[in-house]
Design a protein around this motif. Structure first.
Motif, PDB file in Angstrom:
ATOM      1  N   CYS A 149       0.801  -1.229   0.000  1.00  0.00           N
ATOM      2  CA  CYS A 149       0.000   0.000   0.000  1.00  0.00           C
ATOM      3  C   CYS A 149       0.830   1.272   0.000  1.00  0.00           C
ATOM      4  O   CYS A 149       0.306   2.355  -0.257  1.00  0.00           O
ATOM      5  CB  CYS A 149      -0.931   0.007   1.206  1.00  0.00           C
ATOM      6  N   GLY A 150       2.117   1.159   0.299  1.00  0.00           N
ATOM      7  CA  GLY A 150       2.966   2.340   0.272  1.00  0.00           C
ATOM      8  C   GLY A 150       2.849   3.229   1.490  1.00  0.00           C
ATOM      9  O   GLY A 150       3.444   4.305   1.538  1.00  0.00           O
ATOM     10  N   ARG A 179      -8.485  -2.681  10.780  1.00  0.00           N
ATOM     11  CA  ARG A 179      -7.024  -2.862  10.708  1.00  0.00           C
ATOM     12  C   ARG A 179      -6.371  -1.825   9.811  1.00  0.00           C
ATOM     13  O   ARG A 179      -5.192  -1.529   9.949  1.00  0.00           O
ATOM     14  CB  ARG A 179      -6.698  -4.256  10.152  1.00  0.00           C
ATOM     15  N   PHE A 180      -7.127  -1.283   8.886  1.00  0.00           N
ATOM     16  CA  PHE A 180      -6.547  -0.415   7.859  1.00  0.00           C
ATOM     17  C   PHE A 180      -6.977   1.043   8.011  1.00  0.00           C
ATOM     18  O   PHE A 180      -6.933   1.811   7.044  1.00  0.00           O
ATOM     19  CB  PHE A 180      -6.957  -0.930   6.473  1.00  0.00           C
ATOM     20  N   ILE A 181      -7.387   1.456   9.192  1.00  0.00           N
ATOM     21  CA  ILE A 181      -7.822   2.839   9.396  1.00  0.00           C
ATOM     22  C   ILE A 181      -6.746   3.844   8.989  1.00  0.00           C
ATOM     23  O   ILE A 181      -7.043   4.811   8.272  1.00  0.00           O
ATOM     24  CB  ILE A 181      -8.267   3.059  10.860  1.00  0.00           C
ATOM     25  N   PRO A 182      -5.471   3.679   9.405  1.00  0.00           N
ATOM     26  CA  PRO A 182      -4.461   4.656   8.965  1.00  0.00           C
ATOM     27  C   PRO A 182      -4.316   4.718   7.446  1.00  0.00           C
ATOM     28  O   PRO A 182      -4.149   5.803   6.878  1.00  0.00           O
ATOM     29  CB  PRO A 182      -3.166   4.149   9.627  1.00  0.00           C
ATOM     30  N   LEU A 183      -4.389   3.568   6.807  1.00  0.00           N
ATOM     31  CA  LEU A 183      -4.273   3.517   5.356  1.00  0.00           C
ATOM     32  C   LEU A 183      -5.433   4.247   4.692  1.00  0.00           C
ATOM     33  O   LEU A 183      -5.245   5.068   3.776  1.00  0.00           O
ATOM     34  CB  LEU A 183      -4.223   2.069   4.892  1.00  0.00           C
ATOM     35  N   MET A 184      -6.647   3.996   5.157  1.00  0.00           N
ATOM     36  CA  MET A 184      -7.826   4.620   4.575  1.00  0.00           C
ATOM     37  C   MET A 184      -7.827   6.131   4.818  1.00  0.00           C
ATOM     38  O   MET A 184      -8.218   6.913   3.946  1.00  0.00           O
ATOM     39  CB  MET A 184      -9.087   3.965   5.146  1.00  0.00           C
ATOM     40  N   ALA A 185      -7.389   6.533   6.006  1.00  0.00           N
ATOM     41  CA  ALA A 185      -7.303   7.970   6.285  1.00  0.00           C
ATOM     42  C   ALA A 185      -6.266   8.634   5.394  1.00  0.00           C
ATOM     43  O   ALA A 185      -6.461   9.759   4.917  1.00  0.00           O
ATOM     44  CB  ALA A 185      -6.964   8.191   7.761  1.00  0.00           C
ATOM     45  N   GLY A 189      -6.463  11.767   2.281  1.00  0.00           N
ATOM     46  CA  GLY A 189      -5.686  12.998   2.278  1.00  0.00           C
ATOM     47  C   GLY A 189      -5.196  13.464   3.632  1.00  0.00           C
ATOM     48  O   GLY A 189      -4.675  14.574   3.751  1.00  0.00           O
ATOM     49  N   TYR A 190      -5.323  12.631   4.669  1.00  0.00           N
ATOM     50  CA  TYR A 190      -4.900  13.024   6.002  1.00  0.00           C
ATOM     51  C   TYR A 190      -3.484  12.538   6.299  1.00  0.00           C
ATOM     52  O   TYR A 190      -3.059  11.495   5.807  1.00  0.00           O
ATOM     53  CB  TYR A 190      -5.879  12.485   7.052  1.00  0.00           C
ATOM     54  N   LYS A 191      -2.779  13.305   7.124  1.00  0.00           N
ATOM     55  CA  LYS A 191      -1.383  13.014   7.440  1.00  0.00           C
ATOM     56  C   LYS A 191      -1.299  12.046   8.617  1.00  0.00           C
ATOM     57  O   LYS A 191      -1.926  12.268   9.658  1.00  0.00           O
ATOM     58  CB  LYS A 191      -0.639  14.313   7.760  1.00  0.00           C
ATOM     59  N   ILE A 192      -0.486  10.992   8.455  1.00  0.00           N
ATOM     60  CA  ILE A 192      -0.399   9.920   9.444  1.00  0.00           C
ATOM     61  C   ILE A 192       0.953   9.967  10.141  1.00  0.00           C
ATOM     62  O   ILE A 192       1.989  10.178   9.506  1.00  0.00           O
ATOM     63  CB  ILE A 192      -0.586   8.537   8.786  1.00  0.00           C
TER      64      ILE A 192
END
Length: 315
Positions: A149-150, A179-185, A189-192
């Motif tokens: 996913c990069g 499990r993939f909330i950070p990826l989806m956010a 366009g949101y910064k993780i």
């Protein structure tokens, strides 16, 4: 303009999905109040517990006026619990954590400070107190997700996270997509960001997850990647696949056609029959893609996409 108690309290919402965690909840609440304070709201989702978790929550709600409780009649899953909690949260910032006492609430204030430069801060259980059959598959899973996913994170599945409210509410959860909330956010366009957090050994109860979640995790990743890439353009996937299959079948047809013209005899071989099936399958793939495009056009015609983060200038 002054801020009343309710306005201050709504700065932080903590969402805790639980299942059969009756023994852990009183101690967890005491810890949260000690390190975070009582000016907040806590939303606990009882995800179909079979012990006396709900009775414990009802007693705690009499003690703490900032506690909101929701009970699912059956186990709907962590994603459903978090999604419901996000929809209820009124805070400017949202924190999520597990109810098993393995997440340390003392990490939350420092993670909230990190939101000055990011929209979501995900915990990283660098030193885990779990058995090997949970830690080794987790390392492998996180590595694969990061590569595919990069979005590089060491621990996608850590329950301890903090969000700006708009980042949390932008994520549409179902199934096991928590499990993939950070990826989806990140896709939204949101910064993780990521922070190493303390992980503690379980004191009471048993884990609700096993090795089987590794298989389901990869299947969910496949589903998520497909939906992200082709949900609004299904013909690009099914049409490409259908065209490739039809092209391969056409090459085989061409070979047998040339042989027929040269020898005057057409011999039916298994390869020719296979090419026939492949050509029909290719047509079906393309038809499936066209059907998906028709459904999408109908959906977008009736429900135009919403536009977030826009500003309207008043003249």
């Amino acid at each position: 303009m002054g801020y009343g108690r309710e306005q201050v309290r709504m700065n932080l919402s903590i969402i805790i999905p639980v299942k059969d965690e009756a023994e852990n909840l009183p101690e967890l609440f005491a810890e949260i109040i000690t390190v975070v304070g009582a000016d907040l709201e806590i939303i606990v989702i009882d995800d179909g517990s079979r012990d006396n978790t709900w009775e414990v929550l009802q007693n705690l709600s009499k003690q703490y006026d900032f506690l909101k409780t929701v009970k699912f009649q059956y186990n709907c899953g962590k994603a459903a619990a978090l999604s419901h909690g996000f929809s209820m949260a009124k805070g400017k910032y949202i924190a999520t954590m597990d109810g098993d006492l393995q997440d340390n609430p003392a990490e939350i204030p420092e993670m909230l400070k990190m939101l000055e430069n990011s929209d979501l801060v995900s915990g990283w259980k660098k030193k885990r107190h779990d058995p090997w059959h949970k830690t080794i598959p987790s390392v492998f899973f996180n590595l694969v997700v990061s590569i595919v996913c990069g979005q590089r994170l060491h621990d996608f599945n850590c329950g301890l996270k903090v969000y700006k409210a708009e980042a949390a509410k932008s994520v549409k959860l179902y199934g096991d997509f928590h499990r993939f909330i950070p990826l989806m956010a990140s896709w939204n366009g949101y910064k993780i960001a990521e922070k190493v957090v303390e992980h503690r050994a379980r004191r009471h109860g048993v884990s609700k997850y096993g090795v089987s979640r590794l298989v389901s995790g990869f299947l969910d990743l496949l589903t998520l990647m497909f939906l992200h890439e082709f949900a609004i353009k299904p013909l690009h996937f099914f049409g490409t696949l259908g065209l490739l299959v039809c092209l391969a079948a056409s090459v085989v047809f061409g070979y047998f056609g040339f042989e027929w013209i040269s020898s005057g005899e057409l011999r039916v071989r298994p390869l020719l029959v296979l090419a026939g099936f492949a050509f029909v399958s290719g047509i079906q793939f393309m038809s499936l893609g066209l059907l998906g495009e028709m459904l999408n056009s109908k959906l977008h015609a009736t429900s135009p996409p919403s536009i977030a983060n826009t500003e309207t200038a008043e003249k």
